[in-house]
Design a protein around this motif. Structure first.
Motif, PDB file in Angstrom:
ATOM      1  N   TRP A  55       0.744  -1.325  -0.085  1.00  0.00           N
ATOM      2  CA  TRP A  55       0.200   0.047   0.081  1.00  0.00           C
ATOM      3  C   TRP A  55       0.903   1.227  -0.019  1.00  0.00           C
ATOM      4  O   TRP A  55       0.688   2.151  -0.803  1.00  0.00           O
ATOM      5  N   LEU A  56       1.952   1.336   0.911  1.00  0.00           N
ATOM      6  CA  LEU A  56       2.722   2.441   0.957  1.00  0.00           C
ATOM      7  C   LEU A  56       3.662   2.647  -0.504  1.00  0.00           C
ATOM      8  O   LEU A  56       3.534   3.816  -0.874  1.00  0.00           O
ATOM      9  N   GLN A  57       3.965   1.543  -1.009  1.00  0.00           N
ATOM     10  CA  GLN A  57       4.639   1.619  -2.415  1.00  0.00           C
ATOM     11  C   GLN A  57       3.647   2.185  -3.261  1.00  0.00           C
ATOM     12  O   GLN A  57       4.239   3.289  -4.115  1.00  0.00           O
ATOM     13  N   SER A  58       2.584   1.938  -3.382  1.00  0.00           N
ATOM     14  CA  SER A  58       1.535   2.447  -4.366  1.00  0.00           C
ATOM     15  C   SER A  58       1.084   3.883  -4.205  1.00  0.00           C
ATOM     16  O   SER A  58       0.654   4.454  -5.106  1.00  0.00           O
ATOM     17  N   LYS A  59       1.164   4.378  -2.847  1.00  0.00           N
ATOM     18  CA  LYS A  59       0.646   5.345  -2.786  1.00  0.00           C
ATOM     19  C   LYS A  59       1.990   6.476  -2.210  1.00  0.00           C
ATOM     20  O   LYS A  59       1.874   7.752  -2.127  1.00  0.00           O
ATOM     21  N   ALA A  60       3.148   5.988  -2.517  1.00  0.00           N
ATOM     22  CA  ALA A  60       4.501   6.808  -2.393  1.00  0.00           C
ATOM     23  C   ALA A  60       4.337   8.156  -2.903  1.00  0.00           C
ATOM     24  O   ALA A  60       4.571   9.037  -2.319  1.00  0.00           O
ATOM     25  N   SER A  61       3.969   8.304  -4.262  1.00  0.00           N
ATOM     26  CA  SER A  61       3.924   9.657  -4.875  1.00  0.00           C
ATOM     27  C   SER A  61       2.970  10.564  -4.247  1.00  0.00           C
ATOM     28  O   SER A  61       3.248  11.731  -3.799  1.00  0.00           O
ATOM     29  N   THR A  62       1.744  10.195  -3.827  1.00  0.00           N
ATOM     30  CA  THR A  62       0.652  10.805  -3.235  1.00  0.00           C
ATOM     31  C   THR A  62       1.160  11.249  -1.772  1.00  0.00           C
ATOM     32  O   THR A  62       0.952  12.518  -1.234  1.00  0.00           O
ATOM     33  N   ILE A  63       1.758  10.415  -1.201  1.00  0.00           N
ATOM     34  CA  ILE A  63       2.668  10.823   0.262  1.00  0.00           C
ATOM     35  C   ILE A  63       3.324  11.844   0.210  1.00  0.00           C
ATOM     36  O   ILE A  63       3.391  12.705   0.697  1.00  0.00           O
ATOM     37  N   GLU A  64       4.215  11.673  -0.603  1.00  0.00           N
ATOM     38  CA  GLU A  64       5.531  12.483  -0.900  1.00  0.00           C
ATOM     39  C   GLU A  64       4.674  14.181  -1.243  1.00  0.00           C
ATOM     40  O   GLU A  64       5.119  14.963  -0.867  1.00  0.00           O
ATOM     41  N   TRP A  65       3.760  13.946  -2.307  1.00  0.00           N
ATOM     42  CA  TRP A  65       3.318  15.315  -2.414  1.00  0.00           C
ATOM     43  C   TRP A  65       2.584  15.872  -1.302  1.00  0.00           C
ATOM     44  O   TRP A  65       2.443  17.013  -1.012  1.00  0.00           O
ATOM     45  N   SER A  66       1.617  15.061  -0.614  1.00  0.00           N
ATOM     46  CA  SER A  66       1.015  15.791   0.502  1.00  0.00           C
ATOM     47  C   SER A  66       1.860  16.300   1.700  1.00  0.00           C
ATOM     48  O   SER A  66       1.310  17.189   2.351  1.00  0.00           O
ATOM     49  N   LEU A  67       2.938  15.772   1.750  1.00  0.00           N
ATOM     50  CA  LEU A  67       3.958  16.131   2.903  1.00  0.00           C
ATOM     51  C   LEU A  67       4.884  17.119   2.584  1.00  0.00           C
ATOM     52  O   LEU A  67       5.563  17.571   3.121  1.00  0.00           O
ATOM     53  N   GLY A  68       4.681  17.557   1.295  1.00  0.00           N
ATOM     54  CA  GLY A  68       5.510  18.599   0.560  1.00  0.00           C
ATOM     55  C   GLY A  68       6.923  18.061   0.275  1.00  0.00           C
ATOM     56  O   GLY A  68       7.964  19.019   0.392  1.00  0.00           O
ATOM     57  N   LEU A  69       7.000  16.892   0.182  1.00  0.00           N
ATOM     58  CA  LEU A  69       8.525  16.427  -0.067  1.00  0.00           C
ATOM     59  C   LEU A  69       9.045  16.497  -1.648  1.00  0.00           C
ATOM     60  O   LEU A  69      10.263  16.284  -1.818  1.00  0.00           O
ATOM     61  N   ARG A  70       8.053  16.897  -2.487  1.00  0.00           N
ATOM     62  CA  ARG A  70       8.475  17.076  -3.646  1.00  0.00           C
ATOM     63  C   ARG A  70       8.814  18.463  -3.905  1.00  0.00           C
ATOM     64  O   ARG A  70       9.246  18.873  -5.163  1.00  0.00           O
ATOM     65  N   ASP A  71       8.908  19.558  -2.960  1.00  0.00           N
ATOM     66  CA  ASP A  71       9.298  20.800  -3.217  1.00  0.00           C
ATOM     67  C   ASP A  71      10.573  20.987  -3.463  1.00  0.00           C
ATOM     68  O   ASP A  71      10.784  21.931  -4.431  1.00  0.00           O
TER      69      ASP A  71
END
Length: 103
Positions: A55-71
């Protein structure tokens, strides 16, 4: 600076022991209290059960985006490239010099 796969910690301990603490050569200190655990955690919905890891692997991009890790997306890309190089390295060790332009 050196990057390494955490699974190679004993090898690093031996290298350091050869130079600084001869009594520990070949006898690394280890403590992994979770080594024998084999727990599988699931995320469930009404019709589907998946492991937490999947589940975490499939949601990694969404989690990164929501936590601002893609800034700092450039940093994320560099980190992933460095991880790929490290995992491709047979010894599990990589010096800063080997990372080339990533550092």
């Amino acid at each position: 600076m050196v990057w390494m796969d955490y699974k190679r910690a004993s090898a690093l301990q031996n290298i350091l022991a050869e130079k600084y603490c001869q009594s520990l050569v070949g006898n690394p200190m280890k403590k992994n209290v979770a080594a024998d655990k084999n727990d599988r955690i699931y995320v469930s919905s009404s019709s589907l059960n998946v492991t937490l890891q999947d589940w975490l692997q499939s949601k990694a991009s969404t989690i990164e985006w929501s936590l601002g890790l893609r800034d700092g997306a450039e940093c994320v890309g560099n980190t992933r490239e460095m991880e790929d190089q490290l995992f491709a390295c047979e010894s599990g060790f990589m010096s800063a010099k080997e990372t080339g332009s990533l550092v």
